[in-house]
Scaffold this active site. Structure first.
Site, PDB file in Angstrom:
ATOM      1  N   ASP A   1     124.129   5.637  80.127  1.00  0.00           N
ATOM      2  CA  ASP A   1     123.135   5.586  79.691  1.00  0.00           C
ATOM      3  C   ASP A   1     122.800   4.011  79.186  1.00  0.00           C
ATOM      4  O   ASP A   1     121.604   3.862  78.937  1.00  0.00           O
ATOM      5  CB  ASP A   1     123.044   6.388  78.591  1.00  0.00           C
ATOM      6  CG  ASP A   1     122.549   7.807  78.678  1.00  0.00           C
ATOM      7  OD1 ASP A   1     122.162   8.151  79.800  1.00  0.00           O
ATOM      8  OD2 ASP A   1     122.896   8.695  77.619  1.00  0.00           O
TER       9      ASP A   1
ATOM     10  N   ASP B   1     122.883  17.310  83.817  1.00  0.00           N
ATOM     11  CA  ASP B   1     123.211  16.676  82.860  1.00  0.00           C
ATOM     12  C   ASP B   1     124.236  17.577  81.901  1.00  0.00           C
ATOM     13  O   ASP B   1     124.124  18.737  81.940  1.00  0.00           O
ATOM     14  CB  ASP B   1     121.934  16.243  81.842  1.00  0.00           C
ATOM     15  CG  ASP B   1     122.181  14.959  81.114  1.00  0.00           C
ATOM     16  OD1 ASP B   1     123.537  14.654  80.879  1.00  0.00           O
ATOM     17  OD2 ASP B   1     121.303  14.449  80.531  1.00  0.00           O
TER      18      ASP B   1
HETATM   19  C1  DGJ Z   1     121.417  11.779  78.914  1.00  0.00           C
HETATM   20  C2  DGJ Z   1     121.129  11.412  79.964  1.00  0.00           C
HETATM   21  O1  DGJ Z   1     122.383  10.392  80.413  1.00  0.00           O
HETATM   22  C3  DGJ Z   1     119.785  10.608  80.454  1.00  0.00           C
HETATM   23  O2  DGJ Z   1     119.707   9.855  81.418  1.00  0.00           O
HETATM   24  C4  DGJ Z   1     118.671  11.692  80.082  1.00  0.00           C
HETATM   25  O3  DGJ Z   1     118.792  12.412  81.239  1.00  0.00           O
HETATM   26  C5  DGJ Z   1     118.915  12.421  78.852  1.00  0.00           C
HETATM   27  N1  DGJ Z   1     120.114  12.974  78.859  1.00  0.00           N
HETATM   28  C6  DGJ Z   1     118.035  13.554  78.716  1.00  0.00           C
HETATM   29  O4  DGJ Z   1     118.115  14.160  77.670  1.00  0.00           O
END
Ligand code: DGJ
Length: 739
Positions: free
Chosen positions: A547, A477
């Protein structure tokens, strides 16, 4: 032969396209043609015709019609009469910014070599690729410019890059170094760009070109949620099935620029590469600078064809061959199910239930390390949070593996929290400019990936966990963009190199990990789709698309993304309702019907589901597994555009390589009373083949399904007990050949 050379004329031929350029009288390169394949000729006099225009400089008095501003150039500089934005700019030791790169020689090499320090395309499958390398020299600075053209004939793709080498005695400054320039003879095109924001990535925007510069780009240190490096040009009458279209993409994950300049003569110059703002590179004697690669492709058969040929190209010549055709596991990720609130028992309960439902991999997301209970702490401390997981990650991984599930772990390698042991030990590893305050983003700061010690540290930490927990998968990430760009490891005059050196550090870490642990599947992520680009895809064959897991939003996000990227690159999850991003309540089947078209996952606490929901999920997973090859490797067609009209309907379809099997889905956002009559016109089937469509007794020929279409009955809302709303509905059809 894909590369035909005659008297300093270069004709790059693919199965359906021709790209032609030549050495002009002044020794520089001029473009002649890019488009549908044409016959080769000893010369193309019609393409080199020049007309003298008033009031603009010409190269020489005896060549009044050789006016750089009116020429189609191959890789132009500024300062010798071409006033359009240039492909590069160099400041010489005396401060002069004039360059004249003249043709010296060329080579044709079989195949396509990978680049050393950058993600790149390749030809491991012996797909007849050839590479043309042209060397040009600027006599004054003694710099060489090497232009590379890799021709991939069967996908109608040409990959370009440039390399500058300083063969002189003095240091020069590279102020601008793009990867691709293409001068088209007219500007009668629409520009398709894919723009948005966090949770609303890659929405299609289509607008006619107009005089002046139109551009998309990023200065965030990442390719960004806001604009994507993929753009297309399409004739105004080009649609999904017909018409000319050109696609451009960059194999890079940092600051980029895609620009089209329409000049006074109605020509269009396309430029693609590293964004010149926030870029500079000191080129000392003997040093080289290699630009990232840019991909270009042309078709006369519409936008579906453009996406398909570029997608097949990436799967064969960009994505790690170990994973490109490999079935991707159906996963469950605990993020939206638990957020930071979990312990081993809770995770195991989810994993056990997921196993019952047929899910194949368990992914532990954020919150397992340091003392992380929220997003304010611990980034950089990649050791288990003992209060949550007292038995350690390896123990949890063993238990998950014991259920016959694969195990994956979340990292955010490039980040640091102030409240971390790493920050206390190495505050100097954080990106910050001297005497400036650090600008926070999501309560976190950025590690200096231009510092080799940082890359070593991260490699050590992540390696240890891969080995101890036998990780099958890593979600990498990256949740904030860069501010106060500066590296303690660079001298003052090289600080301008920071943004690119940061990316080189990221790529180096990826390269080291994927080389040492080739079995680990990486999924890239940047607050969802903030770094959804070809640079990442080289190392991480799939990416978390957004997201936003709301089915209605995802329909548009995945539809937009599909223009530039194949389905196997798109992570797509079913989450709980009301949706965490929109508050919307959509049916479970609709959420699955959208998530099928990608790498399916679930992101909810399945232990909280009702028996009926669990039965539905089990059936969805089985359906996906039965059609996984189609969803991940099939030929994808966009049918009804959810960005068009009132945006109420979207549909798409995947078809097997042999045309005998397909799955199509149609989505309706809001149910409408007494609505318009609708048919779904399928694509890619065999005209003379008989098919059965799920839920239908009739036997259809392929030509009927493609031309007469499939009738879509109106969804009626009942007046009694409307427990199932007809809003946010989806219908999924399987279409199978019968003999
Ligand atoms: C952002 C990501 O896109 C999410 O799927 C998740 O992993 C969060 N970060 C966790 O902090």
């Amino acid at each position: 032969m894909s590369i035909l050379v005659k008297e300093h004329q270069f004709h790059l031929q693919t199965d359906h396209t021709s790209y032609i350029f030549h050495v002009m009288e002044n020794g520089e390169l001029g473009q002649l043609y890019y488009g549908q394949r044409i016959h080769d000729q000893a010369a193309f006099p019609e393409l080199t015709v020049r007309e003298e225009h008033g009031a603009i400089p010409a190269w020489r008095l005896d060549h009044p019609d050789f006016q750089p501003e009116t020429l189609k150039q191959e890789f132009a500089s500024l300062g010798k009469g071409d006033y359009r934005d240039p492909a590069f700019q160099i400041t010489g030791p005396d401060g002069s910014r004039i360059s004249e790169f003249r043709y010296r020689d060329h080579q044709i090499l079989p195949g396509k070599q990978r680049l050393d320090d950058l993600p790149s395309t390749f030809d491991d499958s012996d797909d007849d690729a050839q590479t043309l390398i042209i060397t040009l020299v600027d006599a004054v600075t003694d710099l060489t410019l090497t232009l590379s053209y890799a021709v991939f004939p069967h996908q109608d793709v040409i990959v370009r890059s440039a390399k500058f080498t300083n063969r002189g005695q003095s240091t020069v400054m590279l102020d601008r170094a793009l990867s691709l320039q293409l001068d088209l003879p007219d500007a009668n095109y629409d520009l398709l760009q894919f723009s948005g924001s966090w949770a609303r990535e890659r929405h299609l925007l289509r607008q006619p070109l107009r005089s002046g510069i139109q551009s998309v780009g990023s200065l965030r240190g990442a390719s960004s949620h806001q604009q994507n490096p993929f753009i297309a040009l399409a004739r105004p009458d080009t649609n999904e099935d017909h018409g000319a279209a050109l696609g451009f993409n960059l194999v890079y994950s940092g600051n980029f620029l895609d620009q089209v300049e329409v000049d006074a003569f109605g020509t269009a110059r396309i430029l693609t590469g590293i964004n010149p703002t926030e870029f500079g590179w000191q080129l000392a004697a003997g040093q080289s600078f290699q630009t990232p690669e840019a991909v270009m492709s042309y078709t006369s058969a519409g936008l579906n064809q453009l996406s398909q040929q570029m997608g097949v190209f990436y799967q064969h010549h960009l994505v790690n061959p170990r994973f490109a055709q490999q079935p991707r596991p159906v996963l469950i990720n605990n993020w939206e199910g638990t957020y930071f609130d979990f312990d081993e028992d809770k995770l195991m309960a989810i994993a056990r239930e997921a196993k019952q439902l047929g899910i194949e991999m368990f992914v532990l997301d954020d919150g397992w390390f340091g003392h992380r209970d929220d997003d304010t702490t611990s980034l950089g401390d990649w050791d288990v949070y003992a209060a949550k997981l007292p038995n350690g990650i390896a123990h949890l991984a063993d238990r998950i593996h014991g259920l016959d599930l694969q195990f994956g772990l979340w990292f955010e390698p490039e980040m640091i929290s102030i409240d971390s042991d790493l920050y206390r030990a190495h505050p100097d590893w954080t990106v910050v400019a001297p005497q400036r305050e650090m600008t926070p983003g999501r309560n976190q700061f950025v590690l200096d990936m231009a510092n080799p010690a940082v890359v070593d540290y991260l490699y050590g930490k992540i390696s240890k966990l891969i080995q101890a927990a036998h990780l099958d998968y890593i979600k990498w990430d990256m949740n904030r963009n860069i501010t106060e760009s500066f590296s303690d490891t660079l001298p003052a005059e090289r600080q301008v190199e920071f943004a690119h050196r940061y990316m080189l550090g990221v790529y180096q870490l990826y390269a080291r990990l994927t080389t040492a642990y080739p079995h680990v599947l990486f999924e890239s992520c940047a607050s969802g789709g903030g770094r959804f680009d070809l640079g990442m895809m080289y190392y991480a064959p799939q990416a978390w698309t957004s997201d936003d897991t709301d089915a209605v939003e995802r329909l548009r996000i995945q539809y937009g993304t599909s223009y530039g990227y194949p389905l196997a690159m798109m992570g797509a999850h079913v989450s709980a309702v009301p949706n965490d991003q929109t508050g919307r309540i959509t049916p479970l089947d609709t959420r699955a019907a959208v998530a099928y078209f990608g790498d399916l996952g679930y992101e909810l606490d399945v232990t909280q589901c009702t028996a009926a929901e669990k039965a539905a999920i089990k059936a969805q997973v089985a359906f996906y597994q039965a059609h996984r090859e189609l969803f991940q490797q099939g030929t994808f067609y966009r049918l009804d555009n959810p960005f068009a009209g009132d945006g109420n309907v979207g549909s798409w379809q995947v078809v097997s390589g042999d045309g005998r099997h397909a799955v199509a889905a149609r989505y309706q956002i809001l149910n409408q009373p007494n609505p318009a009559y609708h048919r779904l016109y399928l694509r890619g089937l065999l005209a003379n083949q008989r098919y059965r469509v799920s839920g239908d007794d009739h036997v259809y020929f392929g030509d009927e399904l493609m031309n007469a279409g499939l009738f879509i009955p109106h969804l009626l809302a009942t007046t009694q007990g409307v427990e199932a709303s007809a809003d946010f509905s989806a219908r999924v059809f399987t279409i199978d050949a019968i003999d």
